[in-house]
Design a protein around this motif. Sequence first.
Motif, PDB file in Angstrom:
ATOM      1  N   LEU A 185       0.722  -1.370   0.009  1.00 56.66           N
ATOM      2  CA  LEU A 185      -0.021  -0.148  -0.020  1.00 56.66           C
ATOM      3  C   LEU A 185       0.768   1.259   0.053  1.00 56.66           C
ATOM      4  CD1 LEU A 185      -2.728  -1.098   2.460  1.00 56.66           C
ATOM      5  CD2 LEU A 185      -3.262  -0.306   0.238  1.00 56.66           C
ATOM      6  N   PHE A 186       2.029   1.309   0.642  1.00 58.47           N
ATOM      7  CA  PHE A 186       2.754   2.440   0.784  1.00 58.47           C
ATOM      8  C   PHE A 186       4.156   2.173  -0.017  1.00 58.47           C
ATOM      9  CE2 PHE A 186       0.913   1.199   4.916  1.00 58.47           C
ATOM     10  CZ  PHE A 186       0.051   2.468   5.057  1.00 58.47           C
ATOM     11  N   THR A 187       4.748   1.107  -0.174  1.00 58.64           N
ATOM     12  CA  THR A 187       5.710   0.988  -0.978  1.00 58.64           C
ATOM     13  C   THR A 187       5.939   1.213  -2.498  1.00 58.64           C
ATOM     14  OG1 THR A 187       5.890  -1.504  -0.942  1.00 58.64           O
ATOM     15  CG2 THR A 187       7.034  -0.582   0.825  1.00 58.64           C
ATOM     16  N   MET A 188       4.870   0.502  -2.890  1.00 56.82           N
ATOM     17  CA  MET A 188       4.753   0.529  -4.579  1.00 56.82           C
ATOM     18  C   MET A 188       4.388   1.809  -5.154  1.00 56.82           C
ATOM     19  SD  MET A 188       6.016  -2.397  -4.994  1.00 56.82           S
ATOM     20  CE  MET A 188       6.045  -2.298  -6.690  1.00 56.82           C
ATOM     21  N   PRO A 189       3.284   2.527  -4.557  1.00 57.03           N
ATOM     22  CA  PRO A 189       3.037   3.837  -5.085  1.00 57.03           C
ATOM     23  C   PRO A 189       4.312   4.804  -4.970  1.00 57.03           C
ATOM     24  CG  PRO A 189       1.312   3.055  -3.594  1.00 57.03           C
ATOM     25  CD  PRO A 189       2.205   2.134  -3.527  1.00 57.03           C
ATOM     26  N   ILE A 190       4.999   4.557  -3.676  1.00 56.02           N
ATOM     27  CA  ILE A 190       6.175   5.644  -3.453  1.00 56.02           C
ATOM     28  C   ILE A 190       7.332   5.297  -4.746  1.00 56.02           C
ATOM     29  CG2 ILE A 190       8.139   6.268  -1.746  1.00 56.02           C
ATOM     30  CD1 ILE A 190       6.021   5.633   0.248  1.00 56.02           C
ATOM     31  N   LEU A 191       7.579   3.986  -4.547  1.00 61.43           N
ATOM     32  CA  LEU A 191       8.625   3.451  -5.700  1.00 61.43           C
ATOM     33  C   LEU A 191       8.187   4.149  -7.205  1.00 61.43           C
ATOM     34  CD1 LEU A 191       9.640  -0.066  -4.590  1.00 61.43           C
ATOM     35  CD2 LEU A 191      11.115   2.178  -4.429  1.00 61.43           C
ATOM     36  N   GLY A 192       6.875   3.830  -7.532  1.00 62.85           N
ATOM     37  CA  GLY A 192       6.424   4.075  -8.740  1.00 62.85           C
ATOM     38  C   GLY A 192       6.544   5.747  -8.976  1.00 62.85           C
ATOM     39  N   TYR A 193       6.137   6.578  -8.026  1.00 59.36           N
ATOM     40  CA  TYR A 193       6.515   8.008  -8.417  1.00 59.36           C
ATOM     41  C   TYR A 193       8.048   8.457  -8.247  1.00 59.36           C
ATOM     42  CZ  TYR A 193       1.685   8.512  -6.585  1.00 59.36           C
ATOM     43  OH  TYR A 193       0.245   8.453  -6.645  1.00 59.36           O
ATOM     44  N   ALA A 194       8.549   7.564  -7.536  1.00 61.60           N
ATOM     45  CA  ALA A 194      10.138   7.752  -7.728  1.00 61.60           C
ATOM     46  C   ALA A 194      10.827   7.270  -8.893  1.00 61.60           C
ATOM     47  CB  ALA A 194      10.990   7.066  -6.391  1.00 61.60           C
ATOM     48  N   THR A 195      10.349   6.363  -9.398  1.00 63.03           N
ATOM     49  CA  THR A 195      10.778   5.841 -10.635  1.00 63.03           C
ATOM     50  C   THR A 195      10.439   7.022 -12.018  1.00 63.03           C
ATOM     51  OG1 THR A 195      10.407   3.375 -10.281  1.00 63.03           O
ATOM     52  CG2 THR A 195      10.503   3.975 -12.558  1.00 63.03           C
ATOM     53  N   TRP A 196       9.487   7.652 -11.871  1.00 69.67           N
ATOM     54  CA  TRP A 196       9.216   8.725 -12.452  1.00 69.67           C
ATOM     55  C   TRP A 196      10.281   9.501 -12.503  1.00 69.67           C
ATOM     56  CZ3 TRP A 196       7.107   9.956 -16.990  1.00 69.67           C
ATOM     57  CH2 TRP A 196       6.956  11.232 -17.485  1.00 69.67           C
ATOM     58  N   HIS A 197      10.566  10.291 -11.295  1.00 72.09           N
ATOM     59  CA  HIS A 197      11.566  11.362 -11.044  1.00 72.09           C
ATOM     60  C   HIS A 197      12.747  10.620 -11.532  1.00 72.09           C
ATOM     61  CE1 HIS A 197       8.546  13.835  -9.036  1.00 72.09           C
ATOM     62  NE2 HIS A 197       8.359  12.998  -8.436  1.00 72.09           N
ATOM     63  N   GLY A 198      13.149   9.535 -11.203  1.00 72.01           N
ATOM     64  CA  GLY A 198      14.266   8.996 -11.736  1.00 72.01           C
ATOM     65  C   GLY A 198      14.707   9.026 -12.897  1.00 72.01           C
ATOM     66  N   TYR A 199      13.633   8.683 -13.984  1.00 69.55           N
ATOM     67  CA  TYR A 199      13.650   8.844 -15.199  1.00 69.55           C
ATOM     68  C   TYR A 199      13.718  10.043 -15.836  1.00 69.55           C
ATOM     69  CZ  TYR A 199      11.045   9.718 -19.675  1.00 69.55           C
ATOM     70  OH  TYR A 199      10.667  10.186 -20.848  1.00 69.55           O
ATOM     71  N   GLN A 200      13.039  11.197 -15.011  1.00 67.05           N
ATOM     72  CA  GLN A 200      13.357  12.468 -15.649  1.00 67.05           C
ATOM     73  C   GLN A 200      14.714  12.796 -15.329  1.00 67.05           C
ATOM     74  OE1 GLN A 200      10.980  13.304 -17.424  1.00 67.05           O
ATOM     75  NE2 GLN A 200       9.922  15.060 -16.559  1.00 67.05           N
ATOM     76  N   ALA A 201      15.245  12.657 -14.070  1.00 62.36           N
ATOM     77  CA  ALA A 201      16.713  13.012 -13.800  1.00 62.36           C
ATOM     78  C   ALA A 201      17.747  12.426 -14.944  1.00 62.36           C
ATOM     79  CB  ALA A 201      16.842  12.670 -12.489  1.00 62.36           C
ATOM     80  N   THR A 202      17.469  11.180 -15.212  1.00 66.27           N
ATOM     81  CA  THR A 202      18.407  10.420 -15.767  1.00 66.27           C
ATOM     82  C   THR A 202      18.474  10.457 -17.424  1.00 66.27           C
ATOM     83  OG1 THR A 202      18.525   8.786 -14.004  1.00 66.27           O
ATOM     84  CG2 THR A 202      19.698   8.117 -15.848  1.00 66.27           C
ATOM     85  N   ILE A 203      17.217  10.312 -17.822  1.00 64.20           N
ATOM     86  CA  ILE A 203      17.284  10.409 -19.578  1.00 64.20           C
ATOM     87  C   ILE A 203      17.117  11.876 -19.838  1.00 64.20           C
ATOM     88  CG2 ILE A 203      15.835   9.551 -21.581  1.00 64.20           C
ATOM     89  CD1 ILE A 203      16.958   7.261 -19.966  1.00 64.20           C
ATOM     90  N   LYS A 204      17.847  12.224 -20.582  1.00 66.84           N
ATOM     91  CA  LYS A 204      18.163  13.490 -21.372  1.00 66.84           C
ATOM     92  C   LYS A 204      16.796  13.941 -22.081  1.00 66.84           C
ATOM     93  CE  LYS A 204      22.902  14.591 -21.326  1.00 66.84           C
ATOM     94  NZ  LYS A 204      24.062  15.090 -22.364  1.00 66.84           N
ATOM     95  N   LYS A 205      16.255  15.036 -21.813  1.00 68.41           N
ATOM     96  CA  LYS A 205      15.371  15.887 -22.400  1.00 68.41           C
ATOM     97  C   LYS A 205      15.426  15.924 -23.784  1.00 68.41           C
ATOM     98  CE  LYS A 205      13.135  16.498 -18.203  1.00 68.41           C
ATOM     99  NZ  LYS A 205      14.138  16.085 -17.563  1.00 68.41           N
ATOM    100  N   LYS A 206      14.525  16.194 -24.649  1.00 69.26           N
ATOM    101  CA  LYS A 206      14.477  16.244 -26.036  1.00 69.26           C
ATOM    102  C   LYS A 206      15.575  17.478 -26.317  1.00 69.26           C
ATOM    103  CE  LYS A 206       9.885  14.314 -27.080  1.00 69.26           C
ATOM    104  NZ  LYS A 206       8.540  14.659 -27.534  1.00 69.26           N
ATOM    105  N   HIS A 207      15.522  18.550 -25.841  1.00 72.53           N
ATOM    106  CA  HIS A 207      16.323  19.654 -26.233  1.00 72.53           C
ATOM    107  C   HIS A 207      17.573  20.037 -25.275  1.00 72.53           C
ATOM    108  CE1 HIS A 207      13.159  20.354 -29.081  1.00 72.53           C
ATOM    109  NE2 HIS A 207      12.150  20.562 -28.157  1.00 72.53           N
ATOM    110  N   GLN A 208      17.723  18.917 -24.510  1.00 70.53           N
ATOM    111  CA  GLN A 208      18.842  19.083 -23.814  1.00 70.53           C
ATOM    112  C   GLN A 208      20.200  18.594 -24.182  1.00 70.53           C
ATOM    113  OE1 GLN A 208      18.146  16.966 -19.859  1.00 70.53           O
ATOM    114  NE2 GLN A 208      20.194  17.355 -19.150  1.00 70.53           N
ATOM    115  N   PRO A 209      21.222  19.284 -23.981  1.00 69.75           N
ATOM    116  CA  PRO A 209      22.492  19.308 -24.794  1.00 69.75           C
ATOM    117  C   PRO A 209      23.256  17.964 -24.253  1.00 69.75           C
ATOM    118  CG  PRO A 209      22.738  21.293 -23.564  1.00 69.75           C
ATOM    119  CD  PRO A 209      21.215  20.674 -23.293  1.00 69.75           C
TER     120      PRO A 209
END
Length: 265
Positions: A241-265
Motif C-alpha cells: 500500500l505504501f512501498t509500491m506507490p512511492i517507488l512508482g512515483y520515485a521511478t518517474w523522477h528517476g527517469y526525468q533525472a536520468t534520461i536527457k530531455k529532447k532539447h537538452q544538450p
Amino acid sequence: MPRTIDPSDFKQKDKEVSHQEYARTLPCNKVEISAPLHWLALGLHDFIRLPLISAFYGLCFMAAAVGIVLLIQWQGTHLVVMPALVVYMLIGPFLALGLYDAAWQRERGKESSLLHSMKAITRNSTSQWMFAVALAVAMIFWMRIAALLHALYPSVQGAPLTDFLPFLVIGSLIGFIIASVIFSISAFSIPLMMERRVDVMTAIFSSFNAVKSNIPAMIVWAAIICGGILIGFATYGIGMLFTMPILGYATWHGYQATIKKKHQP
C-alpha cells in the motif's frame, strides 16, 4: 506511358531509411550515487499529495501480492512462485503507468486525477504490451534455467554443505545475471514509452544505456526497489500500500533525472 525510373528515386529512399527513428539509444545524464534517495524523497512527497491515486494503485499491488502469497499457501509449494511472478510481470508495468502519469501531471502543474491516470494505458499501448510480454518471456526463460539447475541439487537428504555449493554458486550467478539484465532494460523503459511514445526497442536500449552509465546509483536504486518489494511481501501485502506507490512515483523522477530531455544538450 510508364514513367522512366530516375536514379534519384533510390537516393530519396535511402535518405528516408537513414532517418528512421526505430531502435535508437537516447542519451542519458550522469547522476550521483545518492540520487536515488532524492528520487525516493520526491516519491514520498507525491504519495502524500496524491492520496486517492496512491491508495488505489497501492491496493492493486497489494491484491496481487496477497494473491501470490495465498496461492503458495494453498498449493503448499514454492514451485508456483515463478509462474505467479510471470503474471505479475504482465500486470505490474500497467499499474505503474498510472503512477507515472499522476507524477507527470503534477510535475507539469496540472491536476492529477485517477481517471486520467487510468487512461495512461492507452498511450503507446502496443509498445507497452510488447515490453510486458518480453518481461514475461524473460521470466519464463529464468524458470527453465532454474529447473535445469535442480540437476545440481544433492539427491541425498542431509548432504553436507559442500555438496550444495555447485547448486548455490551457479544458481546465484545465473540468477544475478538475468536479474541484472531485466532490471537494466526495465528501469526507465515504461515511463519513456509513455511520455515520448518511443518504440519498445528504443526504450530498452535507452534504459540499458542509462543503467550502464550510472552503475553506482543504479545499484543503490535496485537495492531500494528490492527492499520495498521485500517489505511488501513480508507484511503479507500490506506494505505494498505504501512501498509500491512511492517507488512508482520515485521511478518517474528517476527517469526525468536520468534520461536527457529532447532539447537538452
